[in-house]
Design a protein around this motif. Structure first.
Motif, short mmCIF file in Angstrom:
data_model
loop_
_atom_site.label_atom_id
_atom_site.label_comp_id
_atom_site.label_asym_id
_atom_site.label_seq_id
_atom_site.Cartn_x
_atom_site.Cartn_y
_atom_site.Cartn_z
N PRO A 65 11.08 9.44 2.52
CA PRO A 65 11.23 9.66 3.96
C PRO A 65 11.46 11.11 4.34
N HIS A 66 12.18 11.88 3.51
CA HIS A 66 12.45 13.27 3.87
C HIS A 66 11.19 14.13 3.82
N LEU A 67 10.16 13.67 3.11
CA LEU A 67 8.88 14.37 3.07
C LEU A 67 7.80 13.66 3.87
N ALA A 68 8.12 12.48 4.41
CA ALA A 68 7.16 11.68 5.17
C ALA A 68 5.94 11.34 4.31
N LEU A 69 6.19 10.97 3.04
CA LEU A 69 5.11 10.65 2.11
C LEU A 69 5.32 9.25 1.55
N GLU A 70 4.22 8.58 1.26
CA GLU A 70 4.28 7.27 0.62
C GLU A 70 2.95 7.00 -0.08
N ARG A 71 3.04 6.24 -1.17
CA ARG A 71 1.85 5.84 -1.91
C ARG A 71 2.12 4.52 -2.60
N GLY A 72 1.06 3.75 -2.79
CA GLY A 72 1.19 2.49 -3.50
C GLY A 72 1.10 2.69 -4.99
N LEU A 73 2.05 2.14 -5.73
CA LEU A 73 2.04 2.25 -7.19
C LEU A 73 0.91 1.38 -7.76
N ARG A 115 12.74 5.76 -2.30
CA ARG A 115 12.96 4.33 -2.51
C ARG A 115 11.64 3.63 -2.79
N PHE A 116 11.77 2.39 -3.29
CA PHE A 116 10.65 1.48 -3.45
C PHE A 116 10.68 0.45 -2.33
N VAL A 117 9.52 0.17 -1.76
CA VAL A 117 9.39 -0.84 -0.71
C VAL A 117 8.41 -1.90 -1.20
N PHE A 118 8.82 -3.15 -1.11
CA PHE A 118 8.01 -4.28 -1.54
C PHE A 118 7.27 -4.83 -0.32
N ARG A 119 5.97 -4.63 -0.30
CA ARG A 119 5.15 -5.12 0.81
C ARG A 119 3.70 -5.26 0.33
N LYS A 120 2.86 -5.77 1.18
CA LYS A 120 1.47 -5.98 0.83
C LYS A 120 0.66 -4.71 1.07
N ASN A 121 -0.22 -4.44 0.14
CA ASN A 121 -1.09 -3.28 0.21
C ASN A 121 -2.53 -3.77 0.08
N PHE A 122 -3.17 -3.99 1.22
CA PHE A 122 -4.51 -4.59 1.21
C PHE A 122 -5.58 -3.60 0.76
N ALA A 123 -5.27 -2.33 0.76
CA ALA A 123 -6.26 -1.33 0.36
C ALA A 123 -6.23 -1.03 -1.13
N LYS A 124 -5.40 -1.75 -1.88
CA LYS A 124 -5.24 -1.42 -3.29
C LYS A 124 -6.51 -1.68 -4.07
N TYR A 125 -7.18 -2.81 -3.83
CA TYR A 125 -8.40 -3.16 -4.57
C TYR A 125 -9.60 -3.28 -3.64
N GLU A 126 -9.52 -2.66 -2.49
CA GLU A 126 -10.63 -2.73 -1.55
C GLU A 126 -11.87 -2.01 -2.09
N ASN A 129 -0.13 13.38 -7.92
CA ASN A 129 -0.28 12.09 -7.24
C ASN A 129 -0.64 12.36 -5.78
N VAL A 130 -1.42 11.46 -5.22
CA VAL A 130 -1.86 11.61 -3.84
C VAL A 130 -1.04 10.65 -2.97
N TYR A 131 -0.58 11.15 -1.82
CA TYR A 131 0.27 10.40 -0.90
C TYR A 131 -0.34 10.42 0.50
N VAL A 132 0.03 9.41 1.25
CA VAL A 132 -0.33 9.36 2.66
C VAL A 132 0.81 9.97 3.47
N VAL A 133 0.48 10.83 4.41
CA VAL A 133 1.49 11.47 5.27
C VAL A 133 1.70 10.56 6.48
N THR A 134 2.93 10.11 6.67
CA THR A 134 3.23 9.16 7.74
C THR A 134 3.59 9.84 9.06
#
Length: 362
Positions: A146-154, A174-185, A278-283
């Protein structure tokens, strides 16, 4: 001669006649009256006594030790915590368990105890069983800063403990448990094209379209040399200083051209390494980085633990181009491992459930 000497008293052996020995005179060395004969001290050899004691103790019968466990080495004594095999117990895993905190989308936190080599897929399956949710291939762990506004799916094969060990101590990662529909798209045939023809160099050079399956196969094949190209806006030294460059993503890394769209090696500048980042999405790109659009992503080196210095922040023109850069980065870094993860997820999803299992909540 004897007559001139002083008379001496003699005695004979009493046992002489019995043994058949002749009678021999025995002088009596008796002192004069009034003289007292005192015994002289003699030295006692201690070595001989010690040897006699050793021989005496060795001849004694051996007494069994009633407490043999107290005399054994500490590593083998059950009282002092010896090995489980010495105590007759099954061997225990030597890997130390780790506690991983996982957050859900509503902010609830759950602590999970995992081994050192636990993968993201294993943790997801554990959380699905605890939450009594429907097993879905789209469940995943998202690494958030959150302090960098970055996130990526493991990825499914990544070690959760190793990823957590790279976080700064005392941070809000932190780790967040949620659905990532773009993982195997990228492995599924979809109406929209994930890789636009203008961004894939093989399509542009051949002036013909290439099928989605062939394009993915080129990315997975280490001998082929596909290339993603397009315009990206790069952040300069200032927070709101952005400049537009023509960039190229290859297996060796990400480059930008200092002269238009030239691919001459003299005009290419190296930006980031694919394997060591590693590549992250900027939120929150506009608020934190002053991005001109909302479609930003960031390449973060693995050795960088904290701070904004060293981050490579980019801004795409639209969501499709950003998705193309992210998918190509993942394919270049992990290669065939991504397709293997996809096949394993499909096999688990198609596996029949146990008969009589309790109903699960969607």
């Amino acid at each position: 001669h004897l007559s001139s000497a002083a008379p001496q008293k003699t005695c004979t052996w009493p046992l002489g006649p019995l043994l058949g020995l002749p009678r021999l005179p025995m002088p009596l060395f008796l002192g004069l009256p009034g003289e007292v004969k005192r015994s002289q001290p003699l030295p006692i050899p201690t070595r001989n006594l010690l040897r006699e004691e050793e021989l005496r103790t060795s001849s004694l019968p051996s007494i069994p030790n009633p407490f043999p466990e107290l005399c054994s080495p500490p590593s083998q004594t059950p009282i002092l915590g010896g090995s489980s095999s010495a105590r007759g117990l099954p061997p225990r895993d030597t890997s130390c368990p780790h506690v991983v905190k996982v957050y859900s989308e509503d902010g609830a936190c759950r602590s999970v105890e995992v081994a050192a080599g636990a993968t993201a897929r294993y943790v997801c399956e554990m959380l699905v069983q605890r939450a009594r949710a429907l097993s879905d291939e789209n469940w995943g762990l998202v690494e958030c800063h959150p302090h960098l506004a970055l996130e990526r799916g493991l990825e499914d094969h990544e070690s959760v403990v190793e990823v957590q060990a790279a976080w700064p101590i005392g941070g809000d990662s932190r780790f967040v448990f949620r659905k990532n529909f773009a993982k195997y798209e990228l492995f599924k045939s979809s109406p929209h094209t994930l890789f636009p023809k203008k961004m894939v160099s093989s399509c542009v050079d051949a002036h013909t379209g290439i099928s989605h399956e062939d394009l993915i196969q080129n990315f997975l094949n280490a001998g082929s040399f596909p290339e993603i190209q397009g315009f990206l806006q790069l952040r300069g030294s200032g927070r709101k200083l952005w400049k537009r460059f023509f960039c190229f993503l290859r297996r060796s890394g990400l480059y930008y051209s200092t002269k238009g769209t030239s691919k001459d090696p003299r005009h290419l500048q190296y930006i980031a390494d694919v394997n060591e980042s590693n590549v992250y999405v900027v939120t929150q790109g506009r608020k934190l980085y002053g991005m001109p659009t909302d479609f930003g992503f960031c390449i973060k080196p693995n050795k960088l633990r904290n701070g904004h210095k060293g981050l490579r922040v980019f801004c795409s023109e639209d969501e499709q181009s950003r998705g193309c850069w992210l998918a190509a980065f993942r394919l270049f870094k992990y290669g065939a491992q991504l397709y293997k993860n996809y096949q394993q997820a499909q096999s688990r999803h198609l596996r029949p459930s146990c008969v009589g299992s309790p109903p699960l909540v969607s």
